[in-house]
Every structure is written in C-alpha cells, then in structure tokens.
Design an enzyme around this catalytic site. Structure first.
Site, PDB file in Angstrom:
ATOM      1  N   GLY A 113       3.621   3.922   5.340  1.00 36.68           N
ATOM      2  CA  GLY A 113       4.706   3.550   6.250  1.00 36.68           C
ATOM      3  C   GLY A 113       5.265   2.167   6.007  1.00 36.68           C
ATOM      4  N   LEU A 114       4.900   1.540   4.876  1.00 39.82           N
ATOM      5  CA  LEU A 114       5.412   0.189   4.594  1.00 39.82           C
ATOM      6  C   LEU A 114       6.571   0.214   3.601  1.00 39.82           C
ATOM      7  CD1 LEU A 114       2.202  -2.049   4.475  1.00 39.82           C
ATOM      8  CD2 LEU A 114       3.892  -1.893   6.265  1.00 39.82           C
ATOM      9  N   GLY A 115       7.127   1.391   3.378  1.00 39.59           N
ATOM     10  CA  GLY A 115       8.331   1.476   2.549  1.00 39.59           C
ATOM     11  C   GLY A 115       8.075   1.311   1.062  1.00 39.59           C
ATOM     12  N   SER A 116       6.873   1.691   0.597  1.00 36.99           N
ATOM     13  CA  SER A 116       6.554   1.470  -0.827  1.00 36.99           C
ATOM     14  C   SER A 116       7.534   2.208  -1.741  1.00 36.99           C
ATOM     15  CB  SER A 116       5.120   1.900  -1.124  1.00 36.99           C
ATOM     16  OG  SER A 116       4.930   3.244  -0.751  1.00 36.99           O
ATOM     17  N   ALA A 137      10.703   3.178  -1.184  1.00 34.37           N
ATOM     18  CA  ALA A 137      12.033   2.546  -1.179  1.00 34.37           C
ATOM     19  C   ALA A 137      11.989   1.219  -1.928  1.00 34.37           C
ATOM     20  CB  ALA A 137      12.507   2.330   0.260  1.00 34.37           C
ATOM     21  N   ALA A 138      10.871   0.494  -1.812  1.00 35.40           N
ATOM     22  CA  ALA A 138      10.774  -0.812  -2.483  1.00 35.40           C
ATOM     23  C   ALA A 138      10.680  -0.637  -3.997  1.00 35.40           C
ATOM     24  CB  ALA A 138       9.564  -1.583  -1.956  1.00 35.40           C
ATOM     25  N   PRO A 176       0.833  -1.202   0.000  1.00 36.16           N
ATOM     26  CA  PRO A 176       0.000   0.000   0.000  1.00 36.16           C
ATOM     27  C   PRO A 176       0.873   1.260   0.000  1.00 36.16           C
ATOM     28  CG  PRO A 176      -0.697  -1.546   1.711  1.00 36.16           C
ATOM     29  CD  PRO A 176       0.597  -2.070   1.144  1.00 36.16           C
ATOM     30  N   ASP A 230      14.844   3.062   5.812  1.00 38.62           N
ATOM     31  CA  ASP A 230      13.948   2.391   4.855  1.00 38.62           C
ATOM     32  C   ASP A 230      14.745   1.745   3.718  1.00 38.62           C
ATOM     33  OD1 ASP A 230      12.043   3.520   6.445  1.00 38.62           O
ATOM     34  OD2 ASP A 230      10.826   4.329   4.816  1.00 38.62           O
TER      35      ASP A 230
HETATM   36  C1  MEV Z   1       9.824   6.408   8.210  1.00 44.32           C
HETATM   37  O1  MEV Z   1       9.632   5.091   7.746  1.00 44.32           O
HETATM   38  C2  MEV Z   1      10.621   6.410   9.484  1.00 44.32           C
HETATM   39  C3  MEV Z   1      10.959   7.773  10.069  1.00 44.32           C
HETATM   40  O2  MEV Z   1      11.776   7.510  11.218  1.00 44.32           O
HETATM   41  C4  MEV Z   1      11.714   8.632   9.088  1.00 44.32           C
HETATM   42  C5  MEV Z   1      13.119   8.153   8.797  1.00 44.32           C
HETATM   43  O3  MEV Z   1      13.677   7.346   9.538  1.00 44.32           O
HETATM   44  O4  MEV Z   1      13.669   8.634   7.798  1.00 44.32           O
HETATM   45  C6  MEV Z   1       9.721   8.494  10.533  1.00 44.32           C
END
Ligand code: MEV
Length: 313
Positions: free
Chosen positions: A101-104, A106-107, A97, A148
């Site tokens: 926050g699941l790293g889409s 970067a993936a 998704p 990430d």
């Molecule tokens: C984001 O996945 C994590 C944060 O700590 C930002 C980062 O580490 O760059 C919020």
C-alpha cells in the site's frame, strides 16, 4: 548514466471510496524511493531490464505483453517516438516495500518514465508522467482511481477526486506520521475486486459508507490546510475512517492489532492505509521524540515488521 527516482505514497483518508468518486487525501513519502538508471549497453545490443528486487533480468524484446515493467517502458518509448528501443541497460531498485500500500508499483513506473524522458532529453511533465503510469496501474489493479500515480508523479499532498482536475493541498502545519508494516502482502486488485462484487450486490449499503468517508476526507482537508494545531481532532477523523473501513470489510485482524497498539502507545489516531487486508497502517503522532519512539516501539512489539517515521509538510 541517467538516474531518476520517485517516492512512495500513503493515503491519509478516503481509500476505496475514492474508486467510487469520493475525495481522498494522499501524500508522498519521500523517505522511501524507487530508482531507475539507464546506461548505453556496452556488450550485448538490445534493451535489457535488470530489477534484482523483483528477481527480473531480461531483454524487452523477449517480454510477454502482460508484463507491467515492459508495458510502462513500451508506452513511454512510444510516447517519446523512440522505436525501435535503444540499446541500453535499465536498472531498477526500490526501498519501498512491495505490495504493502505504499505505492511501490506507481513509484517504479514513475522512476522508469522519468529516466527515459531524461535519457532522450525530453523531460516529461508530472501530468504526462501520471497519465502514462495510470495506464499501467489499470493493468495492475483493474479499476484504479488514479490517486497513486497522481501523488507519486506530482510528489505533493493531493486532494484527489477521480476525473476532476487535481487539487494540491497546502499543509498549514507539518505533522508526523508513523507508518507500521504488517508484513502481509495484499493484492490491491483482489481487495478492490472483492469490495466491488459486494457493492454490486448491495449498492445502497456501500454508497452510504462511501459518502461518510468522503465527508471525513473533506473535513480532514480543511483541518490540514488550516494547520493541525489540535491533532486530537484529526486523529479522531482517522479513527472514524478506520471504523468504516472495518465495516466494509477491507481491514484485517493484523491491521487492527497494530492500530490498537499505536493508539495505546500515544497516537492521536490510526487507520489502515491503501487497499487493506494487510499492507501498512498509519498513526498520527504528536511531534515529540518520546511519543514517536513510544508508538514505534508499540508497533514493533505488536508485530510490525517495519516502521517508517515521516513528516507531512
Ligand atoms: C490503493 O492505494 C487505494 C485504493 O483506493 C484503490 C485506488 O484508489 O485505486 C484502495
């Protein structure tokens, strides 16, 4: 055809504090992945990018310099010494998704770098991939810690401290997480930027909380490496980490509802994962089918738009 994939990620402990030099723990989520395929162009020349999930279909030569997809392609081509770009079609898809926050991001970048490396028969090392993806993460996020791109490129649990050589974590005993999606898209750049402004106004206040989060991450690392025989203790650390994230203003009522529902449903602990204000939360759950089902149902009943069960090992 060349095909490459990359996993999603979740942060178990230490988000935000990691941007300020404290340790954090992140693990890959192999159940969801981004995929990049490359084929020689059959009809029109040029480097065409097709990404239906992102509503994108364009030629690299036409893209603006602020386009993240084009950036990672250009950076990788330059790294591989491949200019001008080849005549190919790059297809991108993802089951991760977006913006949760699941790293889409970067993936997707990692899958692209891997696919290009394979295409030119120059497979890149995880460290090289991570460095290239970090350049684009800076563009997406402003001041990313680098966690990430590291966990996604290495595809291993990591104990990450910004600027320090990578430490991989051995997981002593596999454990189960249920990931609940609030359905709310939150911009990491905005959450991180907002916290930075508040930190600038009162550094002592926030640094104290970052220290506490760092201590929690250190304790969690020891437990995870030894083997989480007593998940109640690791769950307690998750709850403590969540309390601090609420105090520093990166949680949200919608996250709080899912976290509470997971705890009521039988989770040993729960917290937000990633930048916050929306996105995903994680719940540490005993590895018994009925508890996993009960926590998953509790999350859906509380409004989660999606649930992923994953084993950390
Ligand atoms: C984001 O996945 C994590 C944060 O700590 C930002 C980062 O580490 O760059 C919020």
């Amino acid at each position: 055809m060349t095909r490459a994939t990359a996993p999603g990620k979740i942060i178990l402990f230490g988000e935000h504090a990691v941007v300020y030099g404290r340790p954090a723990i992140a693990v890959p989520v192999i159940d969801v992945r981004a995929e990049a395929t490359l084929q020689r162009a059959k009809t029109s020349p040029g480097f065409r990018v097709v990404a239906p999930d992102l509503q994108r279909d364009y030629f690299l030569a036409e893209a603006g310099s602020d386009d993240p997809l084009s950036r990672i392609i250009q950076l990788t081509l330059a790294h591989l010494g491949q200019t001008p770009p080849p005549d190919v079609v790059l297809q991108i898809s993802s089951t991760i998704p977006l913006g949760r926050g699941l790293g889409s991001g970067a993936a997707i970048s990692t899958a692209i770098v891997r696919a290009l490396g394979q295409f030119f028969e120059r497979p890149l090392s995880p460290a090289n991939i991570s460095n290239l993806v970090y350049e684009v993460e800076k563009f997406y996020h402003g001041t990313p810690s680098g966690i990430d791109n590291t966990v996604v490129a290495f595809e291993q649990p990591v104990y990450f401290i910004k600027g320090v050589p990578l430490k991989r974590i051995g997981v002593g005993w596999p454990f189960t997480l249920v990931i609940g999606d609030t359905g709310v898209i939150a911009s990491t750049k905005e959450v991180v930027g907002d916290l930075r402004r508040r930190w600038q106004a009162d550094q002592e206040y926030y640094e104290g909380y970052f220290d506490e989060i760092g201590t929690i991450a250190q304790q969690a690392r020891v437990m995870i490496e030894r083997g989480v025989s007593d998940i109640a203790r690791l769950g307690k650390l998750m709850n403590e980490n969540q309390e601090i994230l609420e105090t520093i203003g990166v949680s949200a009522p919608v996250l709080g509802q899912l976290i509470e529902a997971a705890r009521q449903g039988g989770a040993a602990g729960a917290k937000l994962s990633g930048a916050g204000w929306g996105g995903n939360m994680i719940a540490l759950v005993p590895s018994q089918a009925e508890v996993i089902a009960s926590v998953s149902q509790a999350l859906i009943a509380a409004g989660a738009v999606g649930v992923i069960v994953t084993e950390v090992k």
